[in-house]
Design a protein around this motif. Structure first.
Motif: not given
Length: 119
Positions: A86-109
């Motif tokens: 929970x602590x790690x999720x609170x600290x780095x959760x926003x970064x993880x979500x941002x990285x996931x969105x970036x990977x999904x939106x900016x696909x490099x085939x």
């Protein structure tokens, strides 16, 4: 002679009746002893069963306490790990979500190497 024979026969009949009474008493006595023995055996069996049940309950109580301690320790460890997550999720959760969105939106085939080498 016939009075003497008659008295002898009567004595034999009396002796036979007396013998039958003795045999009947012996049978009754034996039957009573068998019933008493059976009752006593049932009581001994019941006492033995109760003794073994008590021994089993004591054994179970002694050995299950170790399981409870281990279970409590495992629960404490799980709580600690959950708090860490929970602590790690609170600290780095926003970064993880941002990285996931970036990977999904900016696909490099890219063409896989195996397919590229066949072409």
């Amino acid at each position: 002679m016939s009075a003497q024979n008659s008295a002898g026969i009567q004595t034999l009949l009396d002796a036979e009746r007396e013998a039958q009474k003795i045999v009947q008493q012996a049978r009754e006595y034996r039957t009573k002893r068998v019933k008493d023995a059976k009752t006593e055996a049932q009581k001994e069996i019941e006492d033995y069963r109760k003794q073994k049940e008590e021994e089993f309950k004591k054994f179970e109580a002694e050995h299950s306490s170790g399981n409870k301690k281990a279970e409590e320790e495992a629960n404490k460890e799980a709580e600690v790990k959950l708090e860490e997550i929970k602590k790690l999720g609170g600290e780095k959760g926003d970064k993880v979500v941002e990285d996931l969105l970036h990977a999904v939106v900016n696909v490099q085939a890219e063409v896989p190497d195996k397919i590229a080498s066949k072409a």
